[in-house]
Scaffold this active site. Structure first.
Site, PDB file in Angstrom:
ATOM      1  CD  GLN A 159      -2.702   1.399   2.447  1.00 24.62           C
ATOM      2  OE1 GLN A 159      -2.113   1.508   3.521  1.00 24.62           O
ATOM      3  NE2 GLN A 159      -4.014   1.489   2.356  1.00 24.62           N
ATOM      4  CE1 TYR A 219      -3.014   9.427   7.881  1.00 24.26           C
ATOM      5  CE2 TYR A 219      -4.144   7.518   6.967  1.00 24.26           C
ATOM      6  CZ  TYR A 219      -3.562   8.174   8.047  1.00 24.26           C
ATOM      7  OH  TYR A 219      -3.539   7.590   9.285  1.00 24.26           O
TER       8      TYR A 219
HETATM    9  C1  LIG Z   1      -3.069  -0.924  14.111  1.00 19.08           C
HETATM   10  C2  LIG Z   1      -3.768  -0.493  12.859  1.00 19.08           C
HETATM   11  C3  LIG Z   1      -3.036   0.006  11.802  1.00 19.08           C
HETATM   12  C4  LIG Z   1      -3.677   0.378  10.599  1.00 19.08           C
HETATM   13  N1  LIG Z   1      -2.912   0.818   9.550  1.00 19.08           N
HETATM   14  C5  LIG Z   1      -3.509   1.061   8.360  1.00 19.08           C
HETATM   15  C6  LIG Z   1      -2.744   1.365   7.215  1.00 19.08           C
HETATM   16  O1  LIG Z   1      -1.515   1.349   7.238  1.00 19.08           O
HETATM   17  N2  LIG Z   1      -3.398   1.655   6.070  1.00 19.08           N
HETATM   18  C7  LIG Z   1      -4.770   1.618   5.987  1.00 19.08           C
HETATM   19  O2  LIG Z   1      -5.321   1.873   4.929  1.00 19.08           O
HETATM   20  N3  LIG Z   1      -5.517   1.297   7.063  1.00 19.08           N
HETATM   21  C8  LIG Z   1      -4.934   0.996   8.225  1.00 19.08           C
HETATM   22  N4  LIG Z   1      -5.678   0.599   9.289  1.00 19.08           N
HETATM   23  C9  LIG Z   1      -7.108   0.322   9.089  1.00 19.08           C
HETATM   24  C10 LIG Z   1      -7.287  -1.180   8.784  1.00 19.08           C
HETATM   25  O3  LIG Z   1      -6.649  -1.540   7.572  1.00 19.08           O
HETATM   26  C11 LIG Z   1      -8.778  -1.573   8.702  1.00 19.08           C
HETATM   27  O4  LIG Z   1      -9.359  -0.908   7.621  1.00 19.08           O
HETATM   28  C12 LIG Z   1      -9.532  -1.223   9.981  1.00 19.08           C
HETATM   29  O5  LIG Z   1      -8.799  -1.617  11.125  1.00 19.08           O
HETATM   30  C13 LIG Z   1     -10.918  -1.882   9.996  1.00 19.08           C
HETATM   31  O6  LIG Z   1     -10.798  -3.281   9.909  1.00 19.08           O
HETATM   32  P1  LIG Z   1     -10.889  -4.207  11.252  1.00 19.08           P
HETATM   33  O7  LIG Z   1     -12.196  -3.890  11.929  1.00 19.08           O
HETATM   34  O8  LIG Z   1     -10.850  -5.630  10.709  1.00 19.08           O
HETATM   35  O9  LIG Z   1      -9.726  -3.882  12.111  1.00 19.08           O
HETATM   36  C14 LIG Z   1      -5.074   0.253  10.492  1.00 19.08           C
HETATM   37  C15 LIG Z   1      -5.808  -0.242  11.572  1.00 19.08           C
HETATM   38  C16 LIG Z   1      -5.182  -0.635  12.738  1.00 19.08           C
HETATM   39  C17 LIG Z   1      -6.011  -1.213  13.865  1.00 19.08           C
END
Ligand SMILES: Cc1cc2nc3c(=O)[nH]c(=O)nc-3n(C[C@H](O)[C@H](O)[C@H](O)COP(=O)(O)O)c2cc1C
Length: 389
Positions: A103, A190
């Site tokens: 990404q 962003y």
């Molecule tokens: C620790 C952490 C780091 C994340 N880093 C990114 C990232 O680098 N890029 C991004 O698009 N989303 C990032 N997210 C969002 C996740 O990719 C995801 O969309 C979000 O956590 C919802 O999914 P979940 O409910 O399965 O956690 C991050 C989320 C968490 C919890």
């Protein structure tokens, strides 16, 4: 006719076949030593998901310029050394039969912050003492993302062109590093999303104003990236399908954007939400505020898929194998991505395959573990587990 669960049915996009439809969502680790270089942590973190057999393993948001990092500890791909350091990771993911995804990102006015485990506040000169010196941020407009954040520099058209080029250069490096799927991070407030959203973009030149103007930067980045990324490899684009605010970016806007992205060679729109007001996206309230029940963002993937005709990826509180399977069988999305759930259980895909009867003999497991795990099931008399034989 095969009655295999859709979650464990391969999916081919361009020249790449994903062995299943479980995706590790990009997850920032804030674990570099200030140089944007992948290290042992990144290898251990991402290789675990490959041992867990997720079909597609995305690495975290990886900055295309040093200023585009959220924190000093974020991963970068603005130089060749950084690309080189990612190669052992892509090699290992491939060796497990999984697909490595990158990404690429620029944090815009949400750059220059402390990592979340240390409070996530905007960096100040005082943080220089701990090796976390702040740096100037950039954005479409000179407006801080939160009252405490620094006021970003409003990008000139020349600087915008340089950033488009930085995305293209990062794309070539990602290919050289062995990634076979690329995602443009156009979500979460962003840089790209701050151009898209009327809450972040108050320009009155060609890069602002109406929807066409606000989409211009995203579409220029997409064109440059697609031109730099081989034709046989898939390109994803992550959107914030809604801002979570009635006067912000809407789901209708997302449908328009998805059509424009597809026309420029984007294969999958990854439907996240929120983030424009500063909070991490996964803490941002959904449209109208309130709860985030399981699968709360699935309706976005569903609507974008059916109204734009482009494949979508659903993400957000997807945790149950049957829930994930239903998202696919009900044709609401083409892929499901997991973030927190797969950090909690990196072997989620293997356990889901068992729960959905797709892997009764543990054949999906890495060879090194499979025979022993099968024996474990026998020793335990299959208590609480499906029989291996
Ligand atoms: C620790 C952490 C780091 C994340 N880093 C990114 C990232 O680098 N890029 C991004 O698009 N989303 C990032 N997210 C969002 C996740 O990719 C995801 O969309 C979000 O956590 C919802 O999914 P979940 O409910 O399965 O956690 C991050 C989320 C968490 C919890």
């Amino acid at each position: 006719m095969s009655d295999a669960p859709l979650l464990f049915t391969p999916l081919t996009i361009r020249g790449v076949t994903l062995p299943n439809r479980v995706v590790v969502s990009p997850l920032c680790m804030y674990s570099c030593a200030g140089d944007g270089m992948a290290n042992d942590w990144h290898f251990a973190h991402l290789s675990t998901f490959a041992r867990g057999k997720a079909g597609l393993v995305f690495c975290e948001a990886t900055a295309v310029t040093p200023e585009g990092r959220i924190t000093p500890q974020c991963l970068g791909i603005w130089n060749d050394e950084q690309a080189e350091a990612l190669k052992p990771i892509t090699r290992f993911i491939e060796s497990m039969g999984c697909v490595p995804g990158m990404q690429i990102a620029h944090a815009g006015r949400k750059a220059s912050h402390m990592r979340p485990s240390k409070g996530a506040a905007p960096l100040t000169e005082a943080d220089a003492a701990t090796g976390n010196a702040p740096w100037p941020t950039v954005a479409p407009s000179a407006e801080a993302v939160t009252p405490n954040a620094p006021v970003p520099h409003a990008l000139t058209t020349e600087e915008i062109a340089e950033l488009v080029q930085a995305f293209a250069d990062a794309t070539k490096r990602a290919h050289g590093a062995g990634f076979r799927v690329l995602e443009i991070h156009g979500a979460h407030g962003y840089l790209i999303q701050s151009f898209l959203s009327p809450l972040g973009n108050h320009r009155n030149d060609a890069y602002g104003g109406d929807l066409q103007g606000r989409m211009r930067f995203a579409l220029e980045v997409t064109e440059a990236v697609r031109a730099a990324w081989p034709d046989d490899l898939p390109l994803f684009f992550r959107i914030s399908a809604v801002d979570g605010s009635d006067d912000g970016w809407s789901l209708d806007d997302s449908v328009v954007l998805a059509r424009e992205l597809a026309a420029r060679g984007v294969d999958v729109v990854d439907c996240s939400a929120g983030g424009i007001k500063g909070a991490p996206a996964f803490r941002t309230p959904v449209q109208g505020g309130g709860e985030r029940p399981p699968g709360f963002q699935v309706p976005y993937a569903d609507r974008v898929k059916h109204d734009s005709g482009v494949k979508t990826m659903a993400v957000g509180v997807i945790y149950d194998p049957h829930q994930a399977e239903a998202i696919l069988t009900e044709d609401r999305a083409d892929l499901v991505a997991l973030g927190r759930e797969i950090m909690y259980n990196p072997f989620w895909p293997l356990h889901a395959a068992e729960a959905l009867d797709a892997d009764p003999k543990h054949d999906m497991w890495p060879e090194q573990y499979g025979w022993a795990v099968k024996r474990r099931s026998q020793i335990l008399g299959f208590k609480g587990l499906r029989a291996a034989e």
